[in-house]
Write a protein that holds these residues in place. Structure first.
Motif, PDB file in Angstrom:
ATOM      1  N   UNK A   1      -7.859  -6.578   2.412  1.00 31.64           N
ATOM      2  CA  UNK A   1      -7.481  -6.468   1.347  1.00 31.64           C
ATOM      3  C   UNK A   1      -6.177  -7.029   1.687  1.00 31.64           C
ATOM      4  N   UNK A   2      -5.019  -7.649   1.172  1.00 27.26           N
ATOM      5  CA  UNK A   2      -3.761  -8.483   1.687  1.00 27.26           C
ATOM      6  C   UNK A   2      -2.691  -7.292   1.226  1.00 27.26           C
ATOM      7  N   UNK A   3      -2.753  -6.827   0.693  1.00 28.25           N
ATOM      8  CA  UNK A   3      -1.636  -5.549  -0.766  1.00 28.25           C
ATOM      9  C   UNK A   3      -2.023  -4.007  -0.890  1.00 28.25           C
TER      10      UNK A   3
ATOM     11  N   UNK B   1      -2.801  -0.131  -0.932  1.00 29.50           N
ATOM     12  CA  UNK B   1      -2.508   0.936  -1.752  1.00 29.50           C
ATOM     13  C   UNK B   1      -2.965   1.972  -1.631  1.00 29.50           C
TER      14      UNK B   1
ATOM     15  N   UNK C   1       3.597  -0.074  -0.433  1.00 29.77           N
ATOM     16  CA  UNK C   1       2.119  -0.903  -0.244  1.00 29.77           C
ATOM     17  C   UNK C   1       2.057  -1.613   0.968  1.00 29.77           C
ATOM     18  N   UNK C   2       1.604  -2.037   1.606  1.00 28.73           N
ATOM     19  CA  UNK C   2       1.529  -1.907   2.982  1.00 28.73           C
ATOM     20  C   UNK C   2       0.697  -3.681   2.791  1.00 28.73           C
ATOM     21  N   UNK C   3       1.183  -4.720   3.934  1.00 26.79           N
ATOM     22  CA  UNK C   3       1.233  -5.989   3.425  1.00 26.79           C
ATOM     23  C   UNK C   3       0.149  -6.266   5.240  1.00 26.79           C
TER      24      UNK C   3
ATOM     25  N   UNK D   1       4.495  -5.099  -8.106  1.00 28.15           N
ATOM     26  CA  UNK D   1       5.124  -4.599  -6.929  1.00 28.15           C
ATOM     27  C   UNK D   1       5.707  -5.218  -5.875  1.00 28.15           C
TER      28      UNK D   1
ATOM     29  N   UNK E   1       6.105  -8.506  -3.706  1.00 25.70           N
ATOM     30  CA  UNK E   1       5.882  -9.694  -3.496  1.00 25.70           C
ATOM     31  C   UNK E   1       4.386  -9.473  -4.203  1.00 25.70           C
ATOM     32  N   UNK E   2       3.795  -8.202  -4.924  1.00 26.83           N
ATOM     33  CA  UNK E   2       1.909  -8.584  -4.707  1.00 26.83           C
ATOM     34  C   UNK E   2       2.147  -8.140  -6.201  1.00 26.83           C
TER      35      UNK E   2
ATOM     36  N   UNK F   1      -6.285   0.652  -6.523  1.00 32.21           N
ATOM     37  CA  UNK F   1      -5.283  -0.361  -6.513  1.00 32.21           C
ATOM     38  C   UNK F   1      -5.773  -1.263  -5.293  1.00 32.21           C
ATOM     39  N   UNK F   2      -5.520  -2.671  -5.021  1.00 30.70           N
ATOM     40  CA  UNK F   2      -5.482  -3.791  -5.121  1.00 30.70           C
ATOM     41  C   UNK F   2      -3.994  -4.455  -4.241  1.00 30.70           C
ATOM     42  N   UNK F   3      -3.029  -5.373  -3.332  1.00 30.64           N
ATOM     43  CA  UNK F   3      -2.181  -5.906  -4.161  1.00 30.64           C
ATOM     44  C   UNK F   3      -2.823  -7.239  -3.848  1.00 30.64           C
ATOM     45  N   UNK F   4      -2.337  -8.214  -4.546  1.00 29.02           N
ATOM     46  CA  UNK F   4      -2.831  -9.277  -4.159  1.00 29.02           C
ATOM     47  C   UNK F   4      -1.915 -10.184  -4.453  1.00 29.02           C
ATOM     48  N   UNK F   5      -1.057 -11.315  -3.398  1.00 28.49           N
ATOM     49  CA  UNK F   5      -0.098 -12.011  -2.982  1.00 28.49           C
ATOM     50  C   UNK F   5       0.115 -13.091  -4.149  1.00 28.49           C
TER      51      UNK F   5
END
Lengths: 611, 426
Positions: free
Chosen positions: A112-114, A116, A437-439, B25, B27-28, B38-42
């Motif tokens: 996962x790239x971000x 949470x 959120x951690x990149x 949020x 850049x995501x 939840x996941x962040x996608x660039x």
């Protein structure tokens, strides 16, 4: 019973939780479990968080009034305000994250790239905050088994919960020591084909995690949950399988259970048994007041009530075995125990027995208006509790008309299982707003190295000359990297001897001399350096370590003599004991010079002197 | 257009992911997966966000908050903070709830204690408050008393809660009902929140203590969920950044301890103002007043002091018994002489300057050392006062808003409402 898993429509997936070494996931406390007296105890309550179901006022208020008190035991030196929910969390432990990323890579997951961190609502008190912090790190991975490519949809890094100390009716005692230990959770798809394959998957996942060298070892550090169903059954989760060997048996027993429950349900449907919607509970205290049952006697003495309920159409089925030594009645009883907290139930399929006579059974059947196909259940306790127990029994009885209830069960020692709680609905999760959120960048992922697998290390170590047991021991140990370093650094010292010294010598010294040693890396380095330069004979190693002092301070007195010194010493002895035969002479010399040279060398020089 | 709450498919160069769209949020693009995670996608990788469906409407009809006869009425005035918020599990957002129905839904036990009126007057971080907000709150309290409320609860962010409790204590003259300021150190979305116990204990205190009037704070007494403590509005302070029991009475004792479970209120001291049926007068603090706080510290420069030139008042948080560096003893301390002249200059320019102590606990006594006396000589106020810097700050602002300067000088060191101890107890 020979089972055809394919025909049964068997589905099975597993979930593995493994604790990691290091410090806790969201604070800097150590991950030490403690047995000593806690330094403090803090009492807390958790509230049902409002507004979920629109359920309002009185019911909710009553629920809150019945809520248990939670007591948290803690230690000043190993617990902090974060575990006490008195301080926001620190950022996620980067070492634990790194290990999780390694595992993701080993399982071919997409990272996962971000990331949470989520708050997963937990209301049993096992988390002081009322939620568990958990983060999805990897998705869409797979694990190659011998015959199956098993999907790994999720790899999660989360905090472990508090350790349960005791649980009573109105309070639960928890220890903060386990709360916050980093936990990797790996879930598989339900594509496991048979019980043995489940064991294979669990074993392999465990091996992968341990190959990182960062997994905790010992009882309870890896926990497996099993999800099992057959076509006509339902998904049931079995928690708490702590050892691999028990996995196939637990699964097989669950399959047998589901087969039996399905057959009971078919029989009930054949009998046209309908769900019981109304609770017609009868007070039968007076009818059994004079029976010989110990439980009933005690109950009457305590002024409790004996309540009974008719189960229409259940005759003969409550006594039917669903797992070894566990009948449908046992499942009724489990529910009554867990939900109402009663000691147990009586049912008509097991009576007359336990001091209740045929005559009393007949009276009960009559009083409860049971027909030929009907059964009854009795509970002895305080009225309110007994009513709650019977209502739980009726709910379970109703479910048996439909088949297998969806539930979470806990593994028993004999590899059967018993009821723990209903299957939770979709987890209530919302973001942990205290942690950004951690990149995770592709460069970071790139830089993560996949560790050598334990299963690959074992043959490598065997090739270095380690016996297969010793090779396994080293490969599975956290000391494996240390061993690899020593082997590379001291090629003159036999690898097997290095392994013995770092893996087993402490136990030998403990056993023979009752001394507990804990050598440092520096101690080992000095020791292996000396062995390598032939400054000490290998016979001296145990003597040096058992002194239990820094090796550099004591190694001097164990050093070998030079050849000239040895010769001089031996000349002296030979001249004093001229008359002795060679074998006796060598004995005297050895005794005198033990630890000053290798046996081989002594013998060589002696031979030279005597000529 | 898609918006948070919609079910969507996020399409990237190499992936299609379904889930519920969350507020994005940085850049995501944030997506809630079916697992709940939840996941962040660039954002840079996202090609398209395709709408699958809108969220189902979920409206829960709440029963009306019907008053019960025989129960007193408590008005809850909300100024924001975490005390009355709940989580929308679908989007993960926190929604604030303030109507009486919603408050009763969150804290159903309130029904048994009192009839509740509830209103939002501001929704703000307490750290953002200005003097004008104190006046607004005071006027709203007055309105509720006129309507017949037997007690008021003001929900408040915790950071500056003690400034507000002090301000209201001065602004509301002849206050005849209890006004309890209540905050929470753990937000209401979690089962472990301290909000409920604090709020319910405040309500219980109002109904159970028949005679108490005045402004007080109600928060956890310690780390456990048993007792709340009723702290004096004028002599309390947030003493920890995160603990539940962050608020402590300073140079004073708490008024009472409340045990919700046993419904007991134990008074720890007497001497509190008594209830009456008067409607309080509101004596405002001027919104545009300039009062500052300066902390004395080593290596201070005189410009810092002079930056308060033109202010109406200045509170100095001195060291120890009430000191600031004004003595020149060698080459390195030449600046101190300038500091002394700077303070003198402020005072001669009609800035009211008063000394407090950064030790928080204890009294100012500038007569013990010579340089303390030097400060007294030039008109420094605050000697023999044991107000916290925050209390002193609010008191000075209130005095400056309501009295001429000569009167301010006189009243600053006079105990008006309990803000200065008569005797120095242990």
């Amino acid at each position: 019973m020979e089972l055809n898993y394919k025909q049964l429509g068997f589905k099975c997936g597993i979930e593995i939780h493994a604790q990691l070494e290091g410090h806790k996931l969201f604070c800097n406390c150590p991950t030490e479990l403690r047995e000593d007296e806690p330094h403090y105890v803090i009492k807390r309550n958790l509230r049902a968080v409002a507004g979920e179901s629109g359920k309002v006022d009185i019911a909710a208020a009553e629920e809150m009034a019945e809520a248990k008190d939670f007591y948290y035991q803690g230690y000043y030196d190993t617990n902090c305000l974060i575990e006490l929910d008195e301080n926001p969390p620190n950022l996620m432990n980067t070492d634990a994250l790194k290990v999780t990323l390694q595992v993701c890579k080993m399982l071919n997951s997409r990272i996962v790239e971000g990331v949470q961190v989520m708050r997963k609502t937990v209301v049993d008190g096992s988390n002081t905050a009322g939620f568990q912090r958990t983060a999805l790190i990897g998705t869409d991975g797979y694990l190659d088994l011998k015959k199956t490519k098993l999907g790994i949809p999720t790899i999660i890094l989360e905090e472990d919960a508090c350790r349960n100390i005791t649980e009573e009716k109105d309070r639960v005692i928890w220890s903060l020591d386990r709360l916050g230990i980093p936990l990797i959770e790996i879930g598989t798809t339900p594509d496991i084909k048979n019980p043995d394959e489940a064991k294979e998957a669990a074993e392999k996942l465990g091996m992968l995690i341990r190959s990182t060298g960062k997994a905790k070892r010992g009882l309870g550090t890896i926990r497996q949950d099993l999800n099992v169903s057959i076509k006509e059954g339902t998904r049931v989760e079995i928690k708490g399988a702590q050892d691999l060997k028990s996995i196939p048996k637990l699964i097989e027993n669950e399959v047998i259970r589901q087969i039996n429950l399905v057959s009971i349900s078919k029989e009930l449907q054949k009998r046209r048994v309908k769900e019981l919607r109304e609770l017609k509970i009868s007070d039968v205290t007076n009818l059994v007041a004079h029976c010989d049952s110990k439980i009933i006697k005690q109950s009457i003495k305590a002024k409790n009530k004996i309540l009974g309920i008719k189960l229409t159409g259940f005759k003969g089925l409550i006594g039917k075995e669903v797992q070894i030594n566990r009948r449908l009645g046992t499942e009724f009883s489990d529910r009554a125990k867990v939900i109402a907290g009663v000691g147990g139930i009586f049912h008509s399929d097991e009576l007359p027995a336990y001091g209740i006579t045929l005559r009393e059974v007949e009276i009960l059947l009559q009083d409860l208006q049971c027909d030929a196909n009907d059964a009854f259940v009795l509970v002895a306790d305080k009225r309110k509790r007994a009513e709650k127990a019977l209502s739980a029994v009726v709910e379970r009885a109703n479910q048996s008309i439909l088949g297998v209830p969806k539930e979470v069960r806990k593994a028993n020692k004999d590899n059967t299982s018993s009821y723990e709680r209903p299957m939770p609905g979709a987890a209530r999760m919302y973001p942990e707003t205290d942690i950004p959120t951690l990149r995770i960048t592709s460069e970071e992922i790139e830089a993560i190295e996949i560790p050598e697998l334990i299963e690959d290390k074992i043959p490598k170590y065997e090739k270095l000359g380690l016996g297969s047991d010793l090779a396994k021991l080293v490969a599975k140990s956290v000391k494996a990297p240390l061993f690899d370093n020593f082997v590379a650094q001291y090629p003159k010292v036999k690898a097997a001897f290095i392994a013995e010294i770092i893996m087993t010598m402490d136990k030998m010294i403990k056993r023979q001399f009752n001394i507990s040693i804990n050598p440092t890396e520096e101690d080992y380095n000095i020791l292996f350096g000396a062995l390598s330069g032939e400054k000490i004979p290998k016979e001296n190693v145990m003597d040096i370590l058992k002194e239990n002092k820094p090796v550099k301070e004591i190694i001097g007195k164990y050093s070998m003599m030079s050849d000239t010194e040895l010769e001089k010493e031996m000349q002296k002895i030979v001249s004093e004991k001229k008359d002795l035969p060679f074998n006796a002479l060598i004995g005297v010399v050895m005794k005198k010079l033990r630890g000053k040279a290798s046996g081989k060398k002594i013998s060589e020089i002696l031979k030279k002197i005597i000529g | 257009m898609t918006k948070p709450g919609d079910r969507v498919k996020v399409i990237t160069s190499d992936q299609e992911i379904e889930g519920i769209l969350m507020p994005s949020e940085n850049e995501f693009v944030v997506l809630k997966m079916d697992t709940g995670y939840n996941i962040g996608i660039d954002k840079k990788r996202v090609r398209e966000i395709a709408l699958l469906s809108h969220p189902p409407k979920r409206e829960v009809e709440l029963p009306k908050a019907e008053p019960k006869t025989g129960l007193p009425t408590i008005s809850i005035l909300h100024t924001g903070g975490t005390i009355a918020s709940k989580v929308d599990y679908a989007t993960g957002g926190v929604i604030a709830r303030f109507s009486p129905e919603e408050i009763l839904q969150m804290f159903p036990e309130l029904r048994e204690i009192a009839n509740i009126d509830s209103r939002l007057i501001r929704n703000m971080w307490s750290g953002d408050m200005r003097f004008g907000h104190y006046n607004i709150i005071a006027h709203e309290i007055k309105k509720e008393i006129e309507k017949g409320a037997q007690g008021i609860i003001v929900t408040h962010g915790t950071d500056t809660l003690h400034y507000t409790s002090t301000a209201l204590s001065f602004i509301l003259k002849d206050l005849g009902v209890p006004v309890l300021i209540v905050g929470a150190q753990r937000s209401s979305d979690r089962g472990s929140s301290d909000a409920a116990l604090n709020l319910l204990s405040a309500a219980l205190f109002i109904t159970a203590s028949k005679s108490f009037a005045g402004v007080a704070i109600c928060m956890h007494e310690n780390e456990e969920d048993d007792n709340c403590i009723i702290l004096p509005g004028l002599n309390s302070r947030k003493m920890h950044s995160s603990r539940r029991d962050a608020f402590k009475a300073i140079n004073a004792d708490p008024w009472a301890r409340v045990n919700l479970k046993s419904r007991k209120v134990n008074f720890l001291r007497t001497g509190f103002p008594k209830r009456n049926s008067k409607v309080p007068e509101v004596h405002e603090i001027k919104e545009n007043l300039e009062v500052g706080i300066l902390k004395a510290h080593p290596n201070l420069f005189s410009d810092t002091i002079l930056s308060f030139k033109g202010y109406d008042g200045l509170i100095i948080e001195g060291t120890g018994l009430g000191h600031i560096s004004i003595d020149e003893i060698d080459d390195l301390t030449k600046e101190n002489t300038k500091i002394y002249s700077a303070i003198k200059e402020l005072i001669s320019n009609e800035v009211i300057v008063a000394m407090t102590t950064q030790t928080i606990y204890g009294e100012v006594d500038m007569n013990v050392y010579a340089y303390g006396r030097k400060l007294l000589d030039i008109g420094m106020l605050g000697n023999y006062c044991d107000m916290t810097p925050e209390t002193a700050f609010i008191k000075l602002a209130w005095l400056l808003s309501n009295y001429p300067k000569n009167k301010v000088r006189e009243l600053y060191s006079t105990n008006l409402a309990g803000e200065i101890s008569k005797r120095l107890e242990k």
